[in-house]
Scaffold this motif. Sequence first.
Motif, short mmCIF file in Angstrom:
data_model
loop_
_atom_site.label_atom_id
_atom_site.label_comp_id
_atom_site.label_asym_id
_atom_site.label_seq_id
_atom_site.Cartn_x
_atom_site.Cartn_y
_atom_site.Cartn_z
N LYS A 93 -8.42 -0.20 -7.95
CA LYS A 93 -8.87 0.80 -8.93
C LYS A 93 -8.28 2.18 -8.69
CE LYS A 93 -13.11 2.29 -6.74
NZ LYS A 93 -14.43 2.75 -6.94
N ASP A 94 -7.92 2.50 -7.44
CA ASP A 94 -7.33 3.81 -7.12
C ASP A 94 -5.80 3.83 -7.28
OD1 ASP A 94 -9.83 4.87 -6.46
OD2 ASP A 94 -9.66 4.16 -4.39
N ARG A 95 -5.22 2.67 -7.58
CA ARG A 95 -3.77 2.51 -7.75
C ARG A 95 -3.00 2.87 -6.48
NH1 ARG A 95 -3.04 1.21 -13.00
NH2 ARG A 95 -0.81 1.57 -13.09
N THR A 96 -3.59 2.56 -5.33
CA THR A 96 -2.93 2.80 -4.05
C THR A 96 -2.53 1.49 -3.37
OG1 THR A 96 -5.07 2.86 -2.92
CG2 THR A 96 -4.12 4.98 -3.63
N MET A 97 -3.00 0.37 -3.90
CA MET A 97 -2.66 -0.94 -3.35
C MET A 97 -2.33 -1.91 -4.46
SD MET A 97 -5.25 -1.60 -0.15
CE MET A 97 -6.73 -1.57 -1.12
N LEU A 98 -1.41 -2.80 -4.17
CA LEU A 98 -1.00 -3.85 -5.08
C LEU A 98 -1.10 -5.16 -4.31
CD1 LEU A 98 0.41 -5.14 -7.53
CD2 LEU A 98 2.57 -4.26 -6.63
N THR A 149 8.12 1.61 4.88
CA THR A 149 9.36 2.21 4.37
C THR A 149 9.03 3.58 3.79
OG1 THR A 149 9.13 1.46 2.09
CG2 THR A 149 10.13 -0.08 3.65
N PRO A 150 10.05 4.40 3.56
CA PRO A 150 9.81 5.62 2.79
C PRO A 150 9.38 5.23 1.37
CG PRO A 150 11.97 5.67 3.85
CD PRO A 150 11.43 4.29 4.03
N ALA A 151 8.62 6.08 0.71
CA ALA A 151 8.17 5.77 -0.65
C ALA A 151 9.33 5.75 -1.64
CB ALA A 151 7.13 6.79 -1.11
N ARG A 152 10.31 6.60 -1.41
CA ARG A 152 11.51 6.65 -2.27
C ARG A 152 12.74 6.70 -1.36
NH1 ARG A 152 7.63 9.27 -4.10
NH2 ARG A 152 8.13 11.26 -3.18
N THR A 173 0.84 -1.19 0.00
CA THR A 173 0.00 0.00 0.00
C THR A 173 0.88 1.24 0.00
OG1 THR A 173 -1.60 -1.23 1.34
CG2 THR A 173 -1.90 1.16 1.20
N VAL A 174 0.52 2.21 -0.84
CA VAL A 174 1.25 3.48 -0.87
C VAL A 174 0.43 4.54 -0.12
CG1 VAL A 174 0.29 4.20 -3.09
CG2 VAL A 174 2.47 5.13 -2.35
N THR A 175 1.12 5.40 0.60
CA THR A 175 0.49 6.51 1.31
C THR A 175 0.75 7.80 0.56
OG1 THR A 175 0.81 5.41 3.43
CG2 THR A 175 0.41 7.79 3.50
N GLY A 176 -0.29 8.60 0.31
CA GLY A 176 -0.15 9.92 -0.28
C GLY A 176 0.01 9.97 -1.78
N GLY A 177 0.12 8.86 -2.44
CA GLY A 177 0.34 8.88 -3.89
C GLY A 177 -0.28 7.67 -4.56
N LEU A 198 7.89 -8.74 -9.17
CA LEU A 198 7.17 -7.55 -9.60
C LEU A 198 8.13 -6.38 -9.61
CD1 LEU A 198 4.03 -7.84 -7.29
CD2 LEU A 198 4.09 -8.28 -9.76
N ASN A 199 7.95 -5.49 -10.57
CA ASN A 199 8.59 -4.17 -10.59
C ASN A 199 7.47 -3.16 -10.61
OD1 ASN A 199 10.90 -5.66 -11.07
ND2 ASN A 199 11.21 -4.90 -13.14
N PHE A 200 7.63 -2.05 -9.89
CA PHE A 200 6.63 -0.99 -9.93
C PHE A 200 7.27 0.29 -9.43
CE2 PHE A 200 6.25 -3.23 -5.95
CZ PHE A 200 6.15 -2.23 -4.99
N ALA A 201 6.59 1.39 -9.65
CA ALA A 201 7.06 2.70 -9.21
C ALA A 201 5.95 3.39 -8.42
CB ALA A 201 7.45 3.54 -10.43
N VAL A 202 6.30 4.54 -7.83
CA VAL A 202 5.32 5.38 -7.14
C VAL A 202 5.43 6.79 -7.70
CG1 VAL A 202 5.31 4.02 -5.03
CG2 VAL A 202 6.90 5.91 -5.24
N ASP A 203 4.33 7.54 -7.65
CA ASP A 203 4.38 8.92 -8.17
C ASP A 203 5.02 9.86 -7.15
OD1 ASP A 203 2.42 9.71 -6.31
OD2 ASP A 203 0.80 9.71 -7.78
N GLU A 204 5.20 11.12 -7.55
CA GLU A 204 5.90 12.12 -6.72
C GLU A 204 5.17 12.47 -5.43
OE1 GLU A 204 3.16 14.14 -9.51
OE2 GLU A 204 4.75 12.70 -9.87
N ASN A 205 3.88 12.17 -5.33
CA ASN A 205 3.11 12.48 -4.12
C ASN A 205 3.23 11.42 -3.03
OD1 ASN A 205 2.07 14.89 -5.22
ND2 ASN A 205 0.57 13.70 -6.37
N ALA A 206 3.77 10.27 -3.37
CA ALA A 206 3.87 9.16 -2.41
C ALA A 206 4.84 9.51 -1.28
CB ALA A 206 4.34 7.90 -3.12
#
Length: 189
Positions: free
Chosen positions: A111-116, A171-174, A83-87, A129-137
Amino acid sequence: MRPILLATVFLTGNIFFSQGGAAADDKKKPAPTVAEVSVANWEQPKELKKGKDAIFWVWYENGFWYLRTTGGKDVHRFQGLITVTGGKLSNLKGLGGEKKGKLADQYVFNKDRTMLEFDFRTGGQWDGLNFAVDENATAMKFELKVDGVARPAQVKIGKDGEHPAEADFITPARPVNKTPAAATGKPKK
């Protein structure tokens, strides 16, 4: 009584599982502890090998998150929720997985692209799996299970394969390494 498992097939052929109808027995269990993870070097684990023991491998490099599972001699089931927080999550790519049969691997964003959510059966090779997060994460939460059990000793993070205190961790998003790697902006295979 076990939770009800709902499955929805998407056009990609992936199946998304979600739980509903929690049983009364589930209320008696204490909530899992979620530990914040601090890793010195987030790069690819130096001891990552196909077919080595039943292990989750997690790392962050060049702007992408990587998750691999190795099953050892036997087939093991690896399940998780990220799960991503903020992005939002993006650029999802599955690797090494079986597409059909009883060992078919499943993964999908909500559907909101906040969970995988994913469900792999891994034997002598690896799945990933490979994936990225946007700048708001701002943060990532990993909830990982091997054969239905949270086993932090079977989770290795970053170059030195550090174990989290719990199999559910934040963890931190980035994340940033103490010695940053050269960013290429392209995911590894």
